[in-house]
Motif scaffolding. Sequence first.
Motif, PDB file in Angstrom:
ATOM      1  N   PRO A   8       1.608   6.564  -8.054  1.00  0.00           N
ATOM      2  CA  PRO A   8       1.220   5.676  -8.868  1.00  0.00           C
ATOM      3  C   PRO A   8       0.519   5.880 -10.123  1.00  0.00           C
ATOM      4  O   PRO A   8      -0.733   5.090 -10.168  1.00  0.00           O
ATOM      5  CB  PRO A   8       0.184   5.669  -7.357  1.00  0.00           C
ATOM      6  N   HIS A   9      -0.119   7.021  -9.969  1.00  0.00           N
ATOM      7  CA  HIS A   9      -1.207   7.799 -11.779  1.00  0.00           C
ATOM      8  C   HIS A   9      -0.079   7.328 -12.455  1.00  0.00           C
ATOM      9  O   HIS A   9      -0.819   7.285 -13.946  1.00  0.00           O
ATOM     10  CB  HIS A   9      -0.955   9.454 -10.898  1.00  0.00           C
ATOM     11  N   SER A  10       1.080   7.286 -12.877  1.00  0.00           N
ATOM     12  CA  SER A  10       2.155   6.667 -14.192  1.00  0.00           C
ATOM     13  C   SER A  10       2.364   5.220 -14.320  1.00  0.00           C
ATOM     14  O   SER A  10       2.397   4.733 -12.612  1.00  0.00           O
ATOM     15  CB  SER A  10       2.814   7.851 -14.307  1.00  0.00           C
ATOM     16  N   ASP A  71      -5.189   1.752  -7.580  1.00  0.00           N
ATOM     17  CA  ASP A  71      -5.763   0.931  -6.790  1.00  0.00           C
ATOM     18  C   ASP A  71      -5.221  -0.709  -6.396  1.00  0.00           C
ATOM     19  O   ASP A  71      -5.947  -1.852  -6.197  1.00  0.00           O
ATOM     20  CB  ASP A  71      -7.259   0.247  -7.643  1.00  0.00           C
ATOM     21  N   THR A  72      -4.218  -0.315  -6.393  1.00  0.00           N
ATOM     22  CA  THR A  72      -2.546  -2.544  -6.286  1.00  0.00           C
ATOM     23  C   THR A  72      -1.762  -1.684  -5.216  1.00  0.00           C
ATOM     24  O   THR A  72      -1.210  -0.345  -5.836  1.00  0.00           O
ATOM     25  CB  THR A  72      -2.664  -2.713  -7.274  1.00  0.00           C
ATOM     26  N   LEU A  73      -1.640  -2.540  -4.385  1.00  0.00           N
ATOM     27  CA  LEU A  73      -0.947  -2.108  -3.450  1.00  0.00           C
ATOM     28  C   LEU A  73       0.354  -2.751  -3.932  1.00  0.00           C
ATOM     29  O   LEU A  73       1.857  -2.147  -3.701  1.00  0.00           O
ATOM     30  CB  LEU A  73      -1.201  -2.645  -2.220  1.00  0.00           C
ATOM     31  N   VAL A  74       0.583  -4.288  -4.495  1.00  0.00           N
ATOM     32  CA  VAL A  74       1.832  -5.324  -4.657  1.00  0.00           C
ATOM     33  C   VAL A  74       1.278  -6.019  -5.731  1.00  0.00           C
ATOM     34  O   VAL A  74       0.602  -6.454  -5.728  1.00  0.00           O
ATOM     35  CB  VAL A  74       1.984  -5.510  -2.696  1.00  0.00           C
ATOM     36  N   ILE A  95       6.338  -5.456  -7.504  1.00  0.00           N
ATOM     37  CA  ILE A  95       6.139  -3.664  -7.575  1.00  0.00           C
ATOM     38  C   ILE A  95       5.273  -3.889  -6.442  1.00  0.00           C
ATOM     39  O   ILE A  95       4.080  -4.036  -6.414  1.00  0.00           O
ATOM     40  CB  ILE A  95       5.676  -3.721  -8.868  1.00  0.00           C
ATOM     41  N   SER A  96       5.703  -2.212  -5.685  1.00  0.00           N
ATOM     42  CA  SER A  96       5.052  -1.818  -4.760  1.00  0.00           C
ATOM     43  C   SER A  96       4.186  -0.762  -4.574  1.00  0.00           C
ATOM     44  O   SER A  96       4.954   0.245  -4.717  1.00  0.00           O
ATOM     45  CB  SER A  96       5.771  -2.715  -3.511  1.00  0.00           C
ATOM     46  N   ASN A  97       3.786  -0.261  -4.078  1.00  0.00           N
ATOM     47  CA  ASN A  97       3.174   0.697  -3.571  1.00  0.00           C
ATOM     48  C   ASN A  97       3.233   1.598  -2.583  1.00  0.00           C
ATOM     49  O   ASN A  97       1.703   1.982  -1.855  1.00  0.00           O
ATOM     50  CB  ASN A  97       1.718   1.214  -4.610  1.00  0.00           C
ATOM     51  N   MET A  98       3.692   1.151  -1.910  1.00  0.00           N
ATOM     52  CA  MET A  98       3.878   1.069   0.049  1.00  0.00           C
ATOM     53  C   MET A  98       5.207   0.882   0.462  1.00  0.00           C
ATOM     54  O   MET A  98       6.146   0.580  -0.615  1.00  0.00           O
ATOM     55  CB  MET A  98       3.120   0.084   0.191  1.00  0.00           C
ATOM     56  N   VAL A  99       4.870   1.870   1.142  1.00  0.00           N
ATOM     57  CA  VAL A  99       7.125   1.043   2.236  1.00  0.00           C
ATOM     58  C   VAL A  99       6.705   0.189   2.533  1.00  0.00           C
ATOM     59  O   VAL A  99       6.518  -0.308   3.597  1.00  0.00           O
ATOM     60  CB  VAL A  99       6.944   1.954   2.706  1.00  0.00           C
TER      61      VAL A  99
END
Length: 104
Positions: A8-10, A71-74, A95-99
Amino acid sequence: MNVQVENPHSSTTAAFIRTVTNVGPEKSTYKAVVKAPKDVKVTVTPDTLVFNKVNEKKIFKVKVQGPPMEDTLVLSASLEWIDSNNHKVKSLIVISNMVLPIGI
């Protein structure tokens, strides 16, 4: 089309190759229309599909570039193919930052 962020940092980059089949009129031209947040870039190649017969297949590529997702989930976008008769075929881009649950 779903992009699962690994870090999530790139920034995020993904590519999808899709095949579509013409089920409408034999002579059809579809233009790609993308709707996306300002920080998400979606490129469709080619951006126009020209069909000359029913059941003809065409291949296109979708490239998605997104920001870091710290700072964003989706984030979501859409790709719509529209012809001159206003027929529309829509695909979602996530684009998701979660399963996400299976099936999305």
